[in-house]
Structure formats: structure tokens, C-alpha cells
Scaffold this motif. Sequence first.
Motif, PDB file in Angstrom:
ATOM      1  N   GLU A  53       0.849  -1.191   0.000  1.00  0.00           N
ATOM      2  CA  GLU A  53       0.000   0.000   0.000  1.00  0.00           C
ATOM      3  C   GLU A  53       0.887   1.244   0.000  1.00  0.00           C
ATOM      4  O   GLU A  53       1.882   1.316   0.716  1.00  0.00           O
ATOM      5  N   ALA A  54       0.539   2.214  -0.820  1.00  0.00           N
ATOM      6  CA  ALA A  54       1.352   3.430  -0.950  1.00  0.00           C
ATOM      7  C   ALA A  54       1.478   4.132   0.392  1.00  0.00           C
ATOM      8  O   ALA A  54       0.464   4.446   1.027  1.00  0.00           O
ATOM      9  N   PRO A  55       2.699   4.388   0.864  1.00  0.00           N
ATOM     10  CA  PRO A  55       2.869   5.080   2.150  1.00  0.00           C
ATOM     11  C   PRO A  55       2.388   6.524   2.066  1.00  0.00           C
ATOM     12  O   PRO A  55       2.554   7.190   1.043  1.00  0.00           O
ATOM     13  N   ARG A  56       1.798   6.997   3.159  1.00  0.00           N
ATOM     14  CA  ARG A  56       1.251   8.349   3.171  1.00  0.00           C
ATOM     15  C   ARG A  56       2.275   9.398   3.618  1.00  0.00           C
ATOM     16  O   ARG A  56       2.191  10.549   3.236  1.00  0.00           O
ATOM     17  N   THR A  57       3.209   9.000   4.453  1.00  0.00           N
ATOM     18  CA  THR A  57       4.200   9.953   4.969  1.00  0.00           C
ATOM     19  C   THR A  57       5.601   9.410   4.747  1.00  0.00           C
ATOM     20  O   THR A  57       5.805   8.208   4.547  1.00  0.00           O
ATOM     21  N   ALA A  58       6.564  10.328   4.814  1.00  0.00           N
ATOM     22  CA  ALA A  58       7.961   9.919   4.671  1.00  0.00           C
ATOM     23  C   ALA A  58       8.374   9.004   5.812  1.00  0.00           C
ATOM     24  O   ALA A  58       9.168   8.069   5.619  1.00  0.00           O
ATOM     25  N   GLU A  59       7.836   9.237   6.999  1.00  0.00           N
ATOM     26  CA  GLU A  59       8.193   8.400   8.145  1.00  0.00           C
ATOM     27  C   GLU A  59       7.732   6.960   7.927  1.00  0.00           C
ATOM     28  O   GLU A  59       8.438   6.001   8.269  1.00  0.00           O
ATOM     29  N   GLN A  60       6.527   6.804   7.334  1.00  0.00           N
ATOM     30  CA  GLN A  60       6.044   5.456   7.024  1.00  0.00           C
ATOM     31  C   GLN A  60       6.881   4.809   5.937  1.00  0.00           C
ATOM     32  O   GLN A  60       7.201   3.617   6.010  1.00  0.00           O
ATOM     33  N   ALA A  61       7.238   5.588   4.941  1.00  0.00           N
ATOM     34  CA  ALA A  61       7.970   5.032   3.802  1.00  0.00           C
ATOM     35  C   ALA A  61       9.394   4.649   4.182  1.00  0.00           C
ATOM     36  O   ALA A  61       9.876   3.557   3.827  1.00  0.00           O
ATOM     37  N   GLU A  62      10.071   5.510   4.899  1.00  0.00           N
ATOM     38  CA  GLU A  62      11.491   5.337   5.173  1.00  0.00           C
ATOM     39  C   GLU A  62      11.703   4.551   6.470  1.00  0.00           C
ATOM     40  O   GLU A  62      12.332   5.037   7.416  1.00  0.00           O
ATOM     41  N   ALA A  63      11.177   3.333   6.501  1.00  0.00           N
ATOM     42  CA  ALA A  63      11.324   2.451   7.664  1.00  0.00           C
ATOM     43  C   ALA A  63      11.428   1.018   7.154  1.00  0.00           C
ATOM     44  O   ALA A  63      10.878   0.665   6.111  1.00  0.00           O
ATOM     45  N   GLY A  64      12.185   0.206   7.873  1.00  0.00           N
ATOM     46  CA  GLY A  64      12.339  -1.181   7.470  1.00  0.00           C
ATOM     47  C   GLY A  64      13.070  -1.336   6.144  1.00  0.00           C
ATOM     48  O   GLY A  64      12.758  -2.218   5.345  1.00  0.00           O
ATOM     49  N   LEU A  65      14.070  -0.494   5.918  1.00  0.00           N
ATOM     50  CA  LEU A  65      14.775  -0.466   4.634  1.00  0.00           C
ATOM     51  C   LEU A  65      15.872  -1.534   4.567  1.00  0.00           C
ATOM     52  O   LEU A  65      16.369  -2.014   5.594  1.00  0.00           O
ATOM     53  N   THR A  66      16.246  -1.843   3.323  1.00  0.00           N
ATOM     54  CA  THR A  66      17.380  -2.735   3.058  1.00  0.00           C
ATOM     55  C   THR A  66      18.537  -1.900   2.531  1.00  0.00           C
ATOM     56  O   THR A  66      18.411  -1.244   1.495  1.00  0.00           O
ATOM     57  N   PHE A  67      19.655  -1.899   3.245  1.00  0.00           N
ATOM     58  CA  PHE A  67      20.811  -1.077   2.880  1.00  0.00           C
ATOM     59  C   PHE A  67      21.560  -1.724   1.720  1.00  0.00           C
ATOM     60  O   PHE A  67      21.898  -2.903   1.768  1.00  0.00           O
ATOM     61  N   LEU A  68      21.843  -0.930   0.651  1.00  0.00           N
ATOM     62  CA  LEU A  68      22.543  -1.449  -0.522  1.00  0.00           C
ATOM     63  C   LEU A  68      24.021  -1.083  -0.530  1.00  0.00           C
ATOM     64  O   LEU A  68      24.854  -1.870  -0.980  1.00  0.00           O
ATOM     65  N   GLY A  69      24.357   0.124  -0.099  1.00  0.00           N
ATOM     66  CA  GLY A  69      25.767   0.504  -0.122  1.00  0.00           C
ATOM     67  C   GLY A  69      25.980   1.996  -0.047  1.00  0.00           C
ATOM     68  O   GLY A  69      25.048   2.776   0.189  1.00  0.00           O
ATOM     69  N   LEU A  70      27.230   2.407  -0.250  1.00  0.00           N
ATOM     70  CA  LEU A  70      27.650   3.797  -0.147  1.00  0.00           C
ATOM     71  C   LEU A  70      28.259   4.262  -1.464  1.00  0.00           C
ATOM     72  O   LEU A  70      28.968   3.508  -2.131  1.00  0.00           O
ATOM     73  N   ILE A  71      27.979   5.508  -1.803  1.00  0.00           N
ATOM     74  CA  ILE A  71      28.568   6.134  -2.986  1.00  0.00           C
ATOM     75  C   ILE A  71      29.385   7.321  -2.517  1.00  0.00           C
ATOM     76  O   ILE A  71      28.855   8.239  -1.882  1.00  0.00           O
ATOM     77  N   GLY A  72      30.688   7.305  -2.804  1.00  0.00           N
ATOM     78  CA  GLY A  72      31.571   8.391  -2.392  1.00  0.00           C
ATOM     79  C   GLY A  72      31.993   9.218  -3.591  1.00  0.00           C
ATOM     80  O   GLY A  72      32.449   8.677  -4.600  1.00  0.00           O
ATOM     81  N   MET A  73      31.830  10.514  -3.475  1.00  0.00           N
ATOM     82  CA  MET A  73      32.166  11.396  -4.594  1.00  0.00           C
ATOM     83  C   MET A  73      33.041  12.536  -4.102  1.00  0.00           C
ATOM     84  O   MET A  73      32.968  12.951  -2.942  1.00  0.00           O
ATOM     85  N   LEU A  74      33.847  13.005  -4.996  1.00  0.00           N
ATOM     86  CA  LEU A  74      34.821  14.046  -4.665  1.00  0.00           C
ATOM     87  C   LEU A  74      34.484  15.313  -5.431  1.00  0.00           C
ATOM     88  O   LEU A  74      34.224  15.282  -6.625  1.00  0.00           O
TER      89      LEU A  74
END
Length: 954
Positions: free
Chosen positions: A541-562
Motif C-alpha cells: 500500500e502506498a505510504p502516506r508519509t515519509a516516516e512510514q515510507a522510510e522504515a524497514g529499509l534494506t541497505f545497498l551501499g555507499l557512494i563516495g564522490m569528490l
Amino acid sequence: MGRPGGHHGLSRPGRAGRAAKPTATPPADSAPPVQQLRADEVFTAFATSPRGLSEGAADTLRERYGPNELPRPRRKGVWRRFLAQFTDLFALVLIAASALTFLAYALQDPRDVGNLQLAFAILGVVVLNAVIGFVQEYSAERTAETLQAMVPHTCRVLRDGERLELPSGALVPGDVVVLEAGDAVSADCRVVEAHGLSVNNAPLTGESAAVARVGEPTASDTALDSRNCVFMGTTVVSGSGKAVVYATGATTEFGRIFRLTDQAPRQKTPLQREVAVMARRVAALAVAIGAGMFALRLQTGQSLVSAFVFALGVMVAMVPEGLPATLSVSLAIGVRRMARRQALVKRLLAVEALGSTTVICTDKTGTLTQAEMTVTRVWSGGISHEVSGVGYAPVGEVSGAEELRELLRSAVLCTDARLVPPSGSEGWRVLGDTTEGAILVAAAKAGLHPGTEKEAAPRIGEFPFDPVRKLMSTVHRTPEGEVLCVKGAPQELLARCIRIRVHGAEQDLTAPLRDGVVGANDTMAGKGLRVLGVAVRPVGEAPRTAEQAEAGLTFLGLIGMLDPPRPEVAEAVRACRRAGIRIVMVTGDHPLTAEAIARRVGIVTDPHPTVVTGSRLDGMDAAELDGLLAEQGQLLLCRVSPEHKMRVVAALQARGEVVAVTGDGANDAPALKHADIGVSMGATGTDVAREASEMVLLDDSFASITAAVELGRSVYRNIRKFLAYLFSHNIAELAPILAAAFAGFPLVPLTAVQILAIDLGSDVLPALALGAEPPEPDTMDRPPRSRRERLFSAELVRRFLFLGAVQSIGVCAVFFWQIHASGIPYADFTSSDPAYRKAITLTQAAIVVSQFFNALAVRTDRQSVFSVGLFSNPRLIAAGCFGIGLMAAISYVPLLQDVFNTAPLAAADWAVLVAFGVLLLGAEEVRKWWVRRRAVPATTGAPSGAPTGKEAAR
């Protein structure tokens, strides 16, 4: 979107002088107001589509409606503006003097032609100053318009389905514009798509709180009251969306208000007000002394007209007729010089404040660095992958690219930027955020096609980047179902993750794995890289708020830029330190990244600088923050929000600091506006940041700030230089007149016509040349000017009294030497006596010659003029030679001898005058030597760091 005001609005062809009424009604007859239409009805009503207009349709509409430009402000006619120059106080005093002289000529019997000549001479000086002032004002106005045109005014528009960046003036009704945080809206638009979109309507409503915008129809009677319209002159605070333009230029709500404000008077700056006060005091003193001399002469038995002409000479000698024109020239030259150094000053007030700046709160990205982000390292599953290539050209390789496809694909989907291929003279460039552009380039190097990936997974929802959350999330429809992609600050992102993907397999994010991510992030940040984390999760179900959406995430990695530091910044930082200016880096980046860049450019040199994060600032009360800022150590503020930045600026100002703040984003606008000097980025900054600032860096470089500070100090010092020149000159004119009166000499040693000739030849032009004097070599080796220091300071008064006294001694000496050498008693002198004529010629020549050497002397405040080059200002030398040449003509040309009642001078006379001039220059050099000698103990034993803040100002 482009900036409101200025050059962007709508002037309808064939409607000159009559403004169209703002309307929200579509072109079709009897159609409902635009705010009451559904999105599809809006597209139909304006003959457009979600793909935008075609180029052909846009060209047709532009011919019909004209460019999207506001009517140019109505200005006074040329003659009215020229006549306004005669309303200056000094001009009014001289005009009154001229009128009285005409009256004296008319009442005399027999009439004295000399009085008629004097009246015309006074008017001539007034007219000359008016011409100079008008030309400089007009030139400065044209310069400002030209410079404003150098600042980008662009908007993002959909044309034939392609997202383009166009000049704001190219907008037409029916255009579909893309709205993002930091944009200034360039036309009145109906929102058709909104993702957390909110705008600031303060320019229209006066309410500064952000208001949400929606894409659905509303029942509001007016567009201004509806929640689905945005208006020219307002700014996008957060979120993103799309909108259809329904009104441009003069037909917009802002265009209506713009016409109302057209008649608002322009306020004077503090410097102008201070000069006006000084002018009133000098004029009052001149009239008072003139009246006193008039009464004194009457008591000695002189006629009414003779006494008046004498008093008039005294009054004219005290009025610095060239001051208004010289002030205008100096400020105009300062603004133009700053523009050549890539600093556009929008208000003269900024020029004044620049000279007293004590603290610079600088952003990092784009200001200290080149704002060309390049991904150099990607970390995933415990492995670090190198990325080759620099800049925005997708040329290079990604080691282990296959293992990074999912990470880079998710990062690409969570971007709004677009990579633009080379065209014409331009190479690869990015439309949008440079960080997102670097991600697109890295993905292309790994074999992905960003455009294709976005088409395969269309975006159906969005939670825009927020400076508090420090995250951005997008929802996409994929063959496997709907997925949420998130990117942002690693610490914030990691706190919302419960799983991690390692070598393609998901597993729980245990404490050791979490520590591994933190360690990798710190390692990359410690090398000066800006690091972003990427995470995903499937959504049902489409999340209504950013707090609902940005929870229980799967971490993929880091991008470093200069983002490499600008090569010129290190020297600029050293110059600021020498100038007693404290530099505080205020950035949203990771502390290790910030410290690495700060060390590269020299902001940080201590082994252990004070590094404070936004979370620590939250825990500080006002006293603790004041204590932190009171420490004179090197300070870095990292992971800060706009509220933190505002609080720091306010705390510094409460300590008496003069604060300059740099910024480029919408989140920087509050601090930019609150600062004493808000400095925004002209090339990469957002429109709202440029609107909030008082100075725009056309090249975005910190080095331009340092150059502007140097020029700001120089402008102020140049004003004081020509004030010292003008008033010392006036003392030298007044002294022989007063000396003759008290010595009982029946005639004046200097007539009013001679005084005007001196002012014309040796006053205005050299003062103008002093206004163009370049900065002294040690300008950035001095502490900032205190805000409490007045233009007419005790130091300035002491200086022109000293110079005026030395000049007066020489002028009075040559006059009385000639009078006594003649052997004629005072009572037997007549105006036609050859000895008297030579004496007044010597007096005039002595002032002119001494002023030439005086101009050389005042070029520097405390450095020897020989150290900067005696003849290094050719304009000043030319102006001085002109004055001496005019004096020679007055002495030798028979026609001018009759006008000025002068006599020819011998070579020996000129030698004596030059000797007095050299004596004046030598006396000033001795004074400067004494000032430098007294300053040595103050700097001996000082710490290696330059004084900062209030200590420097004192």
C-alpha cells in the motif's frame, strides 16, 4: 524557475501604456476559472499536454503574448533627472551665492564686471558638478542592469516531452514547468502534479509560512485563494511538481503589484545619509563664517558690496563643491571593479558593510570546491570499488560493475537531475543537482542507461529531499511490483535500515555489519569524499508519509564522490586570515569530509579543531553557544540544518560581529537574508538564494568574496582619501583670507573667481582620480573596520587639519612675502597694483601646486607613497597636470589675466612653489612613518593567527 522581477514579466504587443488585468480564466470563452478545472481539463483549456507544448506552438504563442517580461519601471525623464542634480545642498548654496552676486552687480554704480564674471563662474561650477553627477548616476544604473543580466534567470520546461532549461522570458501560457525546492516561480501557474509541494507566498500575501500546493481542482473563487496555483515572485520551499502556465508578465498577480511599487522612492544608504549630514554641517559653518566676515568687513569701513564679495569668497572657499560627484564616482567605480572580480553587488549598503566584515560563515560545496562532483568510490557488501574518470563526461570504468548494478540503478531512480550531452561550445553538463549528476555519470560508466532505467520503472510517488530528514525517497512501478528507493546521509539512512544486501543476498543488519558500514563511511569521508547511502524496500500500500515510507529499509551501499577544492581558494583563505577575518565552515556534510576539505584549503591548520554537529547544537543553550563562538580556535559546523545556520549567524551578530554568509540552496535563504552580507552563488545557486542575498558571486568562488572584501575596504578608504584631499584644500583656501582680515590687509589674497578656478582645475578631477585609486598593498593586512567607526572620524579630521595647516603655512608665506617685498604700506594697495596682482597669483598657484603634491600624499593612509609608486595612478597625474596647466594659462594668457586680475610668474616663483609642495609631501611621509612606528609594538609578539572578530574590529 527564474527570479522574479527585473527583466522577466510580460509586456503585450500593441498594449503599450495599458496593463492587462490579471486573470485565471482559460482562453476559451465562458470557461470556468483555471483553479476549478481538473488536470486533464487544464491541458485541454490551454491547448497543451503532459508532454508540454511543441516548439512551433510556443513560438506562435510568444508572438501573440510577447516575452515573459515585467514592464520596465517608469523612470524620470532625462531632463528631470539632470535637474535633480541641482537640488543637492552644496549646489543650492552656490546657486544662492550666484544669485546674490548677480544682485550685487545690478545694484552697483558703477557696475563691477568682476562680480558678473564671478556669478557666471559660480554657476559654471554648479553645472559642471551636475553634469558629472548625472553621467555617473546614469552610467551606474546602466551598469547595474547589465550586471543583473549576467545572473541566470532560467526555468525547467517540458517541450515535446523533453525537459529543457530555458530563459524565464521564454515562458508562454500553456507551458508545462517543472517545480523543485529552491525555485523562484516565473509565471502564474496551475499545479497539475504535486509531491510534497509547498511554496512561500510572502511577496504576495505577506505570510512567510510555507503553504502546501495540490494538483486537484478547488472551489475557490479566485486563483490567489486556491491551493492549486503558484504565482510569479513566490518561491518553492520544498517538494516538487509540475504546473501549467496560465498568465505571464504584466497579467500575473506579481505584475499587478509590481506596477504599484514602481512609484516607491529609493531609500538612501547609511553612507549617503552620513554624507548628507556632513554637507549640512559644512554648509551651515560656511554661511556662519561668511556672515561673520561680512560683519567684520563692514565695521572696518568697507562698502556693502565689497564686504559681501569678501564674505562670498570665504563661503565658497569652505564649500567642497566636488564632493557629491566624487562620492557617486567612487561608489560606481567600486561596483564595477567588484563585477570585474566576479562579485555582483546588488546594494551599495553591501559595499559599505564589506569593509567591516569580521566573520565569514562559508558553505563548502561550490564555494570552496568546484561543484563538479565525481564518484570515485562505491562500497557495497564489504567491498570497495574504484571508479575512474573525472567530470561529467561518462568516460571511465567501475571496478566490479556487475555487482553494483542494483545499487546504482536504485540511486539513478531516486534522482531528478538530467545528464546533457555536448552541444556547441558546451561539454557534458548536468541539469539539476550536481550530486545527482555524479550518480548518473557513475551509472553510465557501469553500463547502465539512466533514461532507459527510469522509463522501465516509472515514478509514481515521491518524498522530496528535506534538510531535516536529509533523505529523498521515490516510489516506482516495476515488473516485480512497487519499490521504494532512498538515498541520503548515511547516518540518517542507516538508522532506518533493518537489513543489508551482501553479494546479492539479503541478511539482517547486525551490529557488526552496521559497524562495518559506519567504518566504511568514515574512511571515505576522511579522504574528503562526500558520501551518500542507498537503500530500497518493496511497498504494498502506498505510504502516506515519509516516516512510514522510510522504515524497514534494506541497505545497498555507499557512494563516495569528490568535489575537488578550487585552486585559488587556499590563497584567499590566507588573505582573510591576514585581514583579521575569521572563517567558519558551515556545511551539511559529514564532519570528516568537511575537515578534509577545510585542511586542503587552509581553513583548518590546528591538529584538533573544534568540530560541532547539528545534533550537538540542538543541545546547547544560548550561553553555551556564545561560549563556543567566543573561542578563537578553528571551528567547523557540520550536519547543520537551516535553523542551525540561522541560530549561529544570530549568535555571532549578538557578539558584535559583522557576518557574511555564503549559500546556494533554498535552505540557505533564511541565513543569507539575516546576515549582514548574504553572498549567493550566481552559477549554481538557486533563485531563492540569489533573491535573499545582497551579493552574487558570478563564478561561485570563495576567492571572489575575498576580492570583494578587499575592494569594499578600498572603496571606503578612497572616500576618506578624497575627503582628506578636499577639506585640506578648503583650509588652504580659507587660511590666507582669514589671515589677511586679521592682519588688517584691505584686499583679499584670493578672490572668489580664483577659488572657483582652483576648485574647477585642482579639486574635482584629482578627487575623481583618488576615487579610482586601487587597493593599497596592505589593505588585507589590516583588521576589519569597526562598525562604530564613522566616516568623519577623528583620524580623518586630524589628517586633513595637518595637511591643511602645512598647505596654509606655505600659501600665507608666499602671499605676505610678496606683499612685504613690494615695500608698499597696506593702506596704499589697490586691486590694480602689480605687486598685489602678483601676490594673489602666487597665492592661487601655491594652492594648485601644493594640491598636486597633496593628492600624491593622501593616496596611502600609512604606507609610503613611494612604495606603491609615485606615478602609478596616471589619472591622478593627468588631473594634477591639468590643474597646473590651467594655472599657468591664468598667469600668462592676457585674456585670463584680465578675468582673474593675475600677473605672470617667474621661473624662480615656480621653484619656490614646488619646494613648498615637496615640503608638504615630506611632512606627510614623516607622519606616516610615525604611524607605522607606533603600530609596530601592537603587532610584535602577536600570535600566528590574525586577530578575529570584535578584537580585530577594536
